[in-house]
Write a protein that holds these residues in place. Structure first.
Motif, PDB file in Angstrom:
ATOM      1  N   MET A 160       0.821  -1.210   0.000  1.00  0.00           N
ATOM      2  CA  MET A 160       0.000   0.000   0.000  1.00  0.00           C
ATOM      3  C   MET A 160       0.856   1.262   0.000  1.00  0.00           C
ATOM      4  SD  MET A 160      -3.285  -0.927   2.399  1.00  0.00           S
ATOM      5  CE  MET A 160      -2.313  -1.388   3.839  1.00  0.00           C
ATOM      6  N   THR A 161       2.054   1.162   0.592  1.00  0.00           N
ATOM      7  CA  THR A 161       2.961   2.313   0.614  1.00  0.00           C
ATOM      8  C   THR A 161       3.373   2.705  -0.796  1.00  0.00           C
ATOM      9  OG1 THR A 161       3.809   1.776   2.811  1.00  0.00           O
ATOM     10  CG2 THR A 161       5.200   3.144   1.414  1.00  0.00           C
ATOM     11  N   PHE A 162       3.731   1.706  -1.601  1.00  0.00           N
ATOM     12  CA  PHE A 162       4.223   2.010  -2.946  1.00  0.00           C
ATOM     13  C   PHE A 162       3.094   2.114  -3.976  1.00  0.00           C
ATOM     14  CE2 PHE A 162       8.007   0.288  -0.854  1.00  0.00           C
ATOM     15  CZ  PHE A 162       8.924   1.274  -1.174  1.00  0.00           C
ATOM     16  N   LYS A 163       1.963   1.449  -3.712  1.00  0.00           N
ATOM     17  CA  LYS A 163       0.831   1.529  -4.628  1.00  0.00           C
ATOM     18  C   LYS A 163       0.016   2.802  -4.393  1.00  0.00           C
ATOM     19  CE  LYS A 163      -1.813  -0.485  -7.773  1.00  0.00           C
ATOM     20  NZ  LYS A 163      -1.317  -0.818  -9.121  1.00  0.00           N
ATOM     21  N   GLY A 164      -0.051   3.210  -3.150  1.00  0.00           N
ATOM     22  CA  GLY A 164      -0.835   4.405  -2.807  1.00  0.00           C
ATOM     23  C   GLY A 164       0.004   5.668  -2.855  1.00  0.00           C
ATOM     24  N   ARG A 165      -0.432   6.658  -2.084  1.00  0.00           N
ATOM     25  CA  ARG A 165       0.236   7.964  -2.112  1.00  0.00           C
ATOM     26  C   ARG A 165       0.930   8.295  -0.798  1.00  0.00           C
ATOM     27  NH1 ARG A 165      -4.882  11.409  -4.537  1.00  0.00           N
ATOM     28  NH2 ARG A 165      -5.185  10.203  -6.452  1.00  0.00           N
ATOM     29  N   ALA A 166       1.180   7.285   0.002  1.00  0.00           N
ATOM     30  CA  ALA A 166       1.687   7.524   1.357  1.00  0.00           C
ATOM     31  C   ALA A 166       3.004   8.301   1.373  1.00  0.00           C
ATOM     32  CB  ALA A 166       1.856   6.199   2.090  1.00  0.00           C
ATOM     33  N   LEU A 167       3.902   7.996   0.408  1.00  0.00           N
ATOM     34  CA  LEU A 167       5.222   8.638   0.426  1.00  0.00           C
ATOM     35  C   LEU A 167       5.321   9.817  -0.538  1.00  0.00           C
ATOM     36  CD1 LEU A 167       7.598   5.522   0.672  1.00  0.00           C
ATOM     37  CD2 LEU A 167       6.752   6.980   2.512  1.00  0.00           C
ATOM     38  N   LEU A 182       4.575   8.950   7.952  1.00  0.00           N
ATOM     39  CA  LEU A 182       5.594   8.438   8.880  1.00  0.00           C
ATOM     40  C   LEU A 182       5.347   6.958   9.179  1.00  0.00           C
ATOM     41  CD1 LEU A 182       8.067   9.508  10.336  1.00  0.00           C
ATOM     42  CD2 LEU A 182       6.622  10.115  12.282  1.00  0.00           C
ATOM     43  N   HIS A 183       4.072   6.581   9.330  1.00  0.00           N
ATOM     44  CA  HIS A 183       3.686   5.181   9.549  1.00  0.00           C
ATOM     45  C   HIS A 183       4.188   4.309   8.391  1.00  0.00           C
ATOM     46  CE1 HIS A 183       1.074   1.772  10.640  1.00  0.00           C
ATOM     47  NE2 HIS A 183       0.657   1.749   9.378  1.00  0.00           N
ATOM     48  N   ALA A 184       3.976   4.801   7.164  1.00  0.00           N
ATOM     49  CA  ALA A 184       4.389   4.062   5.970  1.00  0.00           C
ATOM     50  C   ALA A 184       5.921   4.013   5.839  1.00  0.00           C
ATOM     51  CB  ALA A 184       3.782   4.705   4.731  1.00  0.00           C
ATOM     52  N   LEU A 185       6.577   5.129   6.113  1.00  0.00           N
ATOM     53  CA  LEU A 185       8.034   5.212   5.948  1.00  0.00           C
ATOM     54  C   LEU A 185       8.768   4.299   6.925  1.00  0.00           C
ATOM     55  CD1 LEU A 185      10.436   6.621   4.547  1.00  0.00           C
ATOM     56  CD2 LEU A 185      10.321   8.389   6.299  1.00  0.00           C
ATOM     57  N   VAL A 186       8.435   4.414   8.216  1.00  0.00           N
ATOM     58  CA  VAL A 186       9.100   3.581   9.237  1.00  0.00           C
ATOM     59  C   VAL A 186       8.770   2.105   9.014  1.00  0.00           C
ATOM     60  CG1 VAL A 186       9.362   3.133  11.706  1.00  0.00           C
ATOM     61  CG2 VAL A 186       9.075   5.477  10.902  1.00  0.00           C
ATOM     62  N   GLY A 187       7.507   1.822   8.654  1.00  0.00           N
ATOM     63  CA  GLY A 187       7.107   0.453   8.381  1.00  0.00           C
ATOM     64  C   GLY A 187       7.891  -0.157   7.240  1.00  0.00           C
ATOM     65  N   THR A 188       8.147   0.633   6.208  1.00  0.00           N
ATOM     66  CA  THR A 188       8.923   0.162   5.050  1.00  0.00           C
ATOM     67  C   THR A 188      10.360  -0.147   5.447  1.00  0.00           C
ATOM     68  OG1 THR A 188       7.566   1.462   3.527  1.00  0.00           O
ATOM     69  CG2 THR A 188       9.729   0.769   2.737  1.00  0.00           C
ATOM     70  N   ILE A 189      10.948   0.724   6.259  1.00  0.00           N
ATOM     71  CA  ILE A 189      12.344   0.547   6.670  1.00  0.00           C
ATOM     72  C   ILE A 189      12.546  -0.727   7.483  1.00  0.00           C
ATOM     73  CG2 ILE A 189      14.184   1.518   8.136  1.00  0.00           C
ATOM     74  CD1 ILE A 189      13.111   4.315   7.322  1.00  0.00           C
ATOM     75  N   ASN A 372      18.206  -5.295  17.276  1.00  0.00           N
ATOM     76  CA  ASN A 372      16.899  -5.864  17.610  1.00  0.00           C
ATOM     77  C   ASN A 372      16.043  -4.876  18.403  1.00  0.00           C
ATOM     78  OD1 ASN A 372      18.119  -8.123  16.499  1.00  0.00           O
ATOM     79  ND2 ASN A 372      17.285  -9.523  18.001  1.00  0.00           N
ATOM     80  N   LEU A 373      16.690  -4.162  19.326  1.00  0.00           N
ATOM     81  CA  LEU A 373      15.970  -3.166  20.130  1.00  0.00           C
ATOM     82  C   LEU A 373      15.410  -2.061  19.236  1.00  0.00           C
ATOM     83  CD1 LEU A 373      15.171  -1.966  22.895  1.00  0.00           C
ATOM     84  CD2 LEU A 373      17.409  -0.826  22.936  1.00  0.00           C
ATOM     85  N   PHE A 374      16.243  -1.582  18.310  1.00  0.00           N
ATOM     86  CA  PHE A 374      15.810  -0.521  17.386  1.00  0.00           C
ATOM     87  C   PHE A 374      14.621  -0.987  16.543  1.00  0.00           C
ATOM     88  CE2 PHE A 374      16.001   1.194  13.029  1.00  0.00           C
ATOM     89  CZ  PHE A 374      15.770   2.536  13.304  1.00  0.00           C
ATOM     90  N   VAL A 375      14.695  -2.212  16.025  1.00  0.00           N
ATOM     91  CA  VAL A 375      13.609  -2.748  15.193  1.00  0.00           C
ATOM     92  C   VAL A 375      12.327  -2.896  16.012  1.00  0.00           C
ATOM     93  CG1 VAL A 375      12.842  -4.727  13.826  1.00  0.00           C
ATOM     94  CG2 VAL A 375      15.186  -3.900  13.600  1.00  0.00           C
ATOM     95  N   CYS A 376      12.455  -3.410  17.236  1.00  0.00           N
ATOM     96  CA  CYS A 376      11.280  -3.605  18.096  1.00  0.00           C
ATOM     97  C   CYS A 376      10.629  -2.273  18.483  1.00  0.00           C
ATOM     98  CB  CYS A 376      11.661  -4.380  19.352  1.00  0.00           C
ATOM     99  SG  CYS A 376      12.021  -6.118  19.060  1.00  0.00           S
ATOM    100  N   ILE A 383       3.015   0.839  15.116  1.00  0.00           N
ATOM    101  CA  ILE A 383       1.697   0.490  15.663  1.00  0.00           C
ATOM    102  C   ILE A 383       1.014   1.745  16.232  1.00  0.00           C
ATOM    103  CG2 ILE A 383       0.504  -0.756  17.513  1.00  0.00           C
ATOM    104  CD1 ILE A 383       2.595  -2.993  17.165  1.00  0.00           C
ATOM    105  N   PHE A 384       1.772   2.524  16.995  1.00  0.00           N
ATOM    106  CA  PHE A 384       1.243   3.759  17.590  1.00  0.00           C
ATOM    107  C   PHE A 384       0.763   4.728  16.507  1.00  0.00           C
ATOM    108  CE2 PHE A 384       2.363   8.198  18.679  1.00  0.00           C
ATOM    109  CZ  PHE A 384       1.420   8.423  19.669  1.00  0.00           C
ATOM    110  N   LEU A 385       1.570   4.892  15.456  1.00  0.00           N
ATOM    111  CA  LEU A 385       1.200   5.813  14.379  1.00  0.00           C
ATOM    112  C   LEU A 385      -0.025   5.309  13.618  1.00  0.00           C
ATOM    113  CD1 LEU A 385       4.715   6.745  12.939  1.00  0.00           C
ATOM    114  CD2 LEU A 385       3.143   8.280  14.126  1.00  0.00           C
ATOM    115  N   GLY A 386      -0.119   3.987  13.457  1.00  0.00           N
ATOM    116  CA  GLY A 386      -1.278   3.410  12.772  1.00  0.00           C
ATOM    117  C   GLY A 386      -2.564   3.686  13.529  1.00  0.00           C
TER     118      GLY A 386
END
Length: 449
Positions: A160-167, A182-189, A372-376, A383-386
């Motif tokens: 949805m990030t790349f198909k939609g207009r999120a970025l 921001l939800h889409a960007l961090v989720g993609t990373i 691992n801490l950074f990813v978690c 989740i919070f941004l969503g």
């Protein structure tokens, strides 16, 4: 995919998140706790791990074990963990009900104290992370299901990030649009690292984990060597003539007598079994360095199992995957019967050996923990941004779910779901349930119209 399929994925993404977010938050927080269990336990249990008893007399490890069994009536020693300095020796003691306690012996093999195994920091974190501290097959499946649907969320979010207009850049974006971007960007990373973390944790899972382990056992060439699945037996000629024809006790029979030191494995002078001290000398003679664990023979034909592992869950016991090994010593002569090392593993077993410590955060030291801490933390932020994005577009008194898909299912959508269902069987089963529920709702609405 068509616009209708985009909406369908968005809708499934939304409802999946709504149902599993509480579980994902619990699993992520307990996972962060488990990342640092060795650091926490080294501080919290400093007196047990590194302390010294007030008694300064040097005794043998077997005498220390004997004192522990006398102290804790009804418990028997099932495992001895020999750690490298400055850690103390740790005994795993079990009773007939399966309750466990850890007893620590100092450098003189004098007792320092004990822990209830259930209440240690590592075991509490592990229980929350794997079974929500409730346990049971249903809960274990629920935890695994949450992990599988988390992968679905990551993949659909990526689409949805790349198909939609999120970025896409928007002039004067609203607060909701900023949160969504921001939800889409961090989720993609974090998509790839998060999928790696989830998949390396699946060997523990109830459904898929059991399937993977069974496959590893059934096909030794790609999984677990046959010798590790079927340990050798001790040379029965070493048993004293008078007791040679005695029937070997079953686990339950031998457990029933463990309160008496004369029936303790390694402690019966009449049985001809090696003492733990003698075994340690044999282990050192075989150039096996600390740390390692010693598991007692369960029967008269059984062997001492001495192992080094990369994923023990015990503070101070983990080794590099390359150093992992399982050795078998004759319980009477102390001869090294056989050895299974990392080099003998198949591809699947090697994946376990590297993947689990990577998941736990100790494969390559502190950098592994920090990554691992950074990813978690990033996953929790996503989740919070969503949730924040949904609440910002939610109309008062309405659920504000994504729009319904108007078109039929495309081949691309079906292929995507089938592939995920095959890779993650439990997800596939849940998918069938969702399709059935959607079908029922569709026909109910059709009848009303």
């Amino acid at each position: 995919m068509k616009k209708g399929n985009y909406n369908r994925l968005w809708q499934w993404h939304f409802y999946a998140a709504l149902f599993i977010v509480p579980l994902l938050i619990t699993l992520t927080l307990s996972g962060i706790g488990y990342l640092f269990y060795t650091d926490v336990e080294n501080k919290a249990y400093d007196d047990l791990f590194f302390g010294q008893s007030e008694k300064t007399e040097q005794i043998t490890i077997d005498e220390g074990i004997e004192k522990a069994v006398e102290q804790y009536k009804g418990y028997f020693v099932s495992k001895v963990i020999v750690l490298d300095d400055p850690y103390n020796t740790r005994l795993t003691m079990t009773n007939d009900d399966g309750d466990q306690k850890y007893v620590f012996l100092d450098s003189n093999y004098e007792m320092i104290g004990s822990q209830n195994a259930k209440h240690t920091f590592s075991n509490v974190m592990r229980e929350i992370h794997s079974s929500l501290f409730v346990g049971g097959t249903v809960v274990n499946y629920l935890v695994e299901l949450a992990a599988c649907w988390a992968i679905f969320l990551l993949f659909t979010g990526l689409y949805m990030t790349f198909k939609g207009r999120a970025l896409k850049k928007i002039q004067n974006p609203t607060k909701r649009q900023k949160n969504k971007k921001l939800h889409a960007l961090v989720g993609t990373i974090i998509t790839i690292p998060m999928i790696i973390i989830i998949f390396t944790g699946l060997p523990w899972s109830a459904f898929m984990g059991n399937f993977i382990y069974s496959a590893a056992q059934k096909h030794p060439s790609i999984g677990i060597p046959t010798l590790k699945q079927q340990p050798p037996i001790s040379d029965m000629n070493e048993i004293p003539w008078a007791t040679r024809k005695n029937k070997a006790p079953t686990s339950s029979e031998s457990h029933a007598h463990h309160g008496d030191m004369s029936a303790m494995p390694g402690m019966s002078m009449d049985s001809g079994m090696l003492s733990v001290e003698q075994l340690i000398n044999k282990v050192e003679g075989a150039n096996i360095s600390k740390p390692y664990s010693i598991i007692y023979p369960a029967t008269e034909e059984g062997v001492y199992t001495v192992s080094k592992s990369s994923n023990t869950g015990v503070t101070g016991l983990d080794v590099s995957p390359y150093d992992e090994m399982t050795t078998y010593f004759d319980q009477y002569s102390g001869n090294l019967i056989s050895l299974v090392s990392y080099q003998d593993y198949g591809v699947l077993a090697k994946w376990f050996t590297w993947g689990i410590p990577l998941h736990e955060g100790h494969l390559f030291g502190w950098p592994n923990k920090l990554i691992n801490l950074f990813v978690c933390l990033s996953f929790l932020f996503v989740i919070f941004l969503g949730i924040k994005t949904w609440l910002s577009r939610k109309k008062e008194g309405k659920f504000s779910a994504p729009p319904k898909a108007s078109s039929g299912l495309s081949i691309g959508f079906i292929a995507f779901m089938v592939i995920l269902g095959l890779v993650m069987p439990l997800f596939g089963i849940s998918l069938i349930v969702v399709v059935i529920i959607e079908g029922i709702i569709y026909f109910i609405n059709k009848e009303k119209k």
